[in-house]
Motif scaffolding. Structure first.
Motif, PDB file in Angstrom:
ATOM      1  N   ARG A 168      93.626 -12.389   3.112  1.00 45.09           N
ATOM      2  CA  ARG A 168      92.787 -11.378   3.817  1.00 45.09           C
ATOM      3  C   ARG A 168      93.130 -11.355   5.241  1.00 45.09           C
ATOM      4  O   ARG A 168      93.301 -12.188   6.078  1.00 45.09           O
ATOM      5  CB  ARG A 168      91.177 -11.666   3.721  1.00 45.09           C
ATOM      6  N   SER A 209      84.463 -10.399  -1.468  1.00 47.87           N
ATOM      7  CA  SER A 209      84.838 -10.291  -2.633  1.00 47.87           C
ATOM      8  C   SER A 209      85.790 -11.086  -3.402  1.00 47.87           C
ATOM      9  O   SER A 209      86.889 -11.369  -2.489  1.00 47.87           O
ATOM     10  CB  SER A 209      85.128  -8.802  -3.041  1.00 47.87           C
ATOM     11  N   SER A 230      87.915  -4.659  -6.406  1.00 50.21           N
ATOM     12  CA  SER A 230      86.999  -5.935  -6.649  1.00 50.21           C
ATOM     13  C   SER A 230      86.642  -6.571  -7.902  1.00 50.21           C
ATOM     14  O   SER A 230      86.934  -5.706  -8.803  1.00 50.21           O
ATOM     15  CB  SER A 230      85.691  -5.654  -5.789  1.00 50.21           C
ATOM     16  N   ASN A 264      88.866 -11.171  -4.883  1.00 58.10           N
ATOM     17  CA  ASN A 264      89.963 -10.543  -5.335  1.00 58.10           C
ATOM     18  C   ASN A 264      90.849 -10.757  -4.230  1.00 58.10           C
ATOM     19  O   ASN A 264      90.835 -11.141  -3.377  1.00 58.10           O
ATOM     20  CB  ASN A 264      89.748  -9.018  -5.236  1.00 58.10           C
ATOM     21  N   LYS A 315      92.987 -15.115  -0.307  1.00 53.50           N
ATOM     22  CA  LYS A 315      92.986 -13.673  -0.717  1.00 53.50           C
ATOM     23  C   LYS A 315      93.959 -13.052   0.086  1.00 53.50           C
ATOM     24  O   LYS A 315      94.143 -11.824  -0.200  1.00 53.50           O
ATOM     25  CB  LYS A 315      91.400 -13.460  -0.055  1.00 53.50           C
ATOM     26  N   HIS A 355      92.641  -0.572   0.488  1.00 53.13           N
ATOM     27  CA  HIS A 355      91.717  -0.902  -0.625  1.00 53.13           C
ATOM     28  C   HIS A 355      91.655  -0.673  -1.790  1.00 53.13           C
ATOM     29  O   HIS A 355      91.793   0.595  -2.045  1.00 53.13           O
ATOM     30  CB  HIS A 355      90.307  -0.526   0.212  1.00 53.13           C
TER      31      HIS A 355
HETATM   32 MG    MG Z   1      86.008  -7.014  -0.865  1.00 53.42          MG
END
Ligand code: MG
Ligand code: TXA
Length: 346
Positions: free
Chosen positions: A59, A144, A152, A146, A57, A237
């Motif tokens: 992330r 999520s 998302s 994405n 991701k 986001h």
């Molecule tokens: Mg998320």
């Protein structure tokens, strides 16, 4: 990151559940549907797979994951103590789109909570999600599915568009019913605080547990100096490539503002169809939906559509901040990078 996999989208069946569960048990990650949005899961006892979630991701490492369960007993194994408030909330809203944050027990690794002492737990109502967790006999931690920062995913195709080549399987359960992520609440000695609004509204929470606080970050830009209560709130986001401006105001004020500012190729996203829209001087208008349920279901699809259409700039009509509107506003203000025009004069 280079592509590691030839990502397969699997139609939901007993065989595809088996395939995904085997793969998860082998320490792989997989995307699956929930009632809110698609998740990208790993079994909580597979640390390498958990690392892979962050990698796939892209992330930030300090953003913790939600642990998904398929029976209430796991809630008490994952949390350090049993509180009356937690019981009231889980009785009222589980299975369903509510995530509760409670002090964690020792079986929850620091990797999952990004070194926080609390864990976020959710019991999804989606049957496919439940069947995977049940068959795996282990809770699944999942953000999520994405690419970090983008809207998302609410369909298997959305997941594919973001994560093709980065994960082996996407289990296709059709479009998610709710369309935005779960309501996240923190339970502690100060009571119940909403960190992320969602389909379960503040009004519904108040009905069962009296006073409910709303974290300041829900509606406002997080203060850079302050420590974010929910690490996810500090990141960029839900943002499509298009530059979004959120416009607070309705009726003629809204229409006049759009007509004065809109340029060729720009889009306007309005909440629902009204006769006033015919005065907006463009055909590039998208309506989110007739009521707040269809608006939440369509929100991320519409944001993703802007990218498909290579839109550079979009004006979005701001929803009211009660009921599900609070969740829509919370996502939109982030999608807009906090660019808000206030015509309401409030
Ligand atoms: Mg998320
Ligand atoms: O509906 C949902 O919640 C979906 C589906 C897949 O279940 N999941 C989801 O996960 O939206 P994610 O990771 O995209 O968002 C989780 C949010 C993040 O803002 C994260 O920072 C916050 O919850 N969170 C998770 N654990 C936390 C913790 N221990 N303390 C504070 N915030 C936490």
């Amino acid at each position: 990151m280079f592509n590691k996999y030839k990502t397969e989208i699997l139609k939901y069946s007993d065989e595809s559940i088996d395939k995904v569960v085997k793969s998860l048990k082998n320490g792989e990650i997989a995307a699956f549907p929930t009632e809110t949005v698609y998740g990208l899961g790993a079994l909580i006892d597979k640390p390498k797979a958990i690392d892979n979630i962050f990698e796939a991701k892209e992330r930030p490492q300090d953003n913790p994951l939600i642990v998904h369960i398929s029976d209430l007993e796991w809630f008490y194994k994952l949390s350090k103590e049993k509180t009356r408030t937690a019981q009231i909330l889980t009785d009222a809203f589980w299975p369903g789109p509510l995530t509760v944050i409670v002090p964690k027990s020792n079986i929850v690794s620091d990797k999952i909570t990004a070194n926080l002492k609390d864990v976020a737990i959710r019991f999804p109502s989606n049957k496919i999600a439940q069947n995977i967790i049940k068959a795996a006999q282990t809770p699944i931690c999942a953000p999520s599915a994405n690419k970090s920062g983008t809207p998302s995913p609410t369909t298997a195709q959305d997941v594919y568009n973001d994560l093709n080549g980065k994960i082996p399987y996407i289990l296709d359960g059709g479009a998610c019913e709710v369309g935005i992520e779960s309501t996240v609440v923190k339970i502690n000695e100060n009571g119940v605080t909403v960190l992320r609004p969602g389909h379960i509204t503040v009004e519904q929470l108040k009905e069962v547990c009296g006073e409910v606080n709303i974290n300041k970050g829900v509606l406002n830009q997080p203060d850079k100096k302050e420590k974010a209560q929910s690490p996810g709130m500090k990141f960029k986001h839900y943002a499509p490539n298009a530059q979004i401006t959120l416009v607070k105001g309705h009726g003629d004020k809204f229409v006049d503002y759009i007509n004065e500012n809109i340029e060729c190729g720009d889009y306007v996203i309005i909440l629902k169809e009204t006769p006033k829209q015919y005065k907006i001087q463009t055909d590039n208008i998208i309506c989110l939906g007739a009521d707040e349920y269809s608006q939440e279901k369509n929100l991320f699809t519409v944001l993703r559509k802007l990218d498909e259409l290579s839109v550079k700039k979009a004006y979005v009509q701001a929803p009211k901040t009660d009921g599900i509107g609070l969740a829509l506003y919370n996502r939109l203000i982030r999608a807009a990078g906090f660019d808000v025009v206030d015509l309401s004069g409030e």
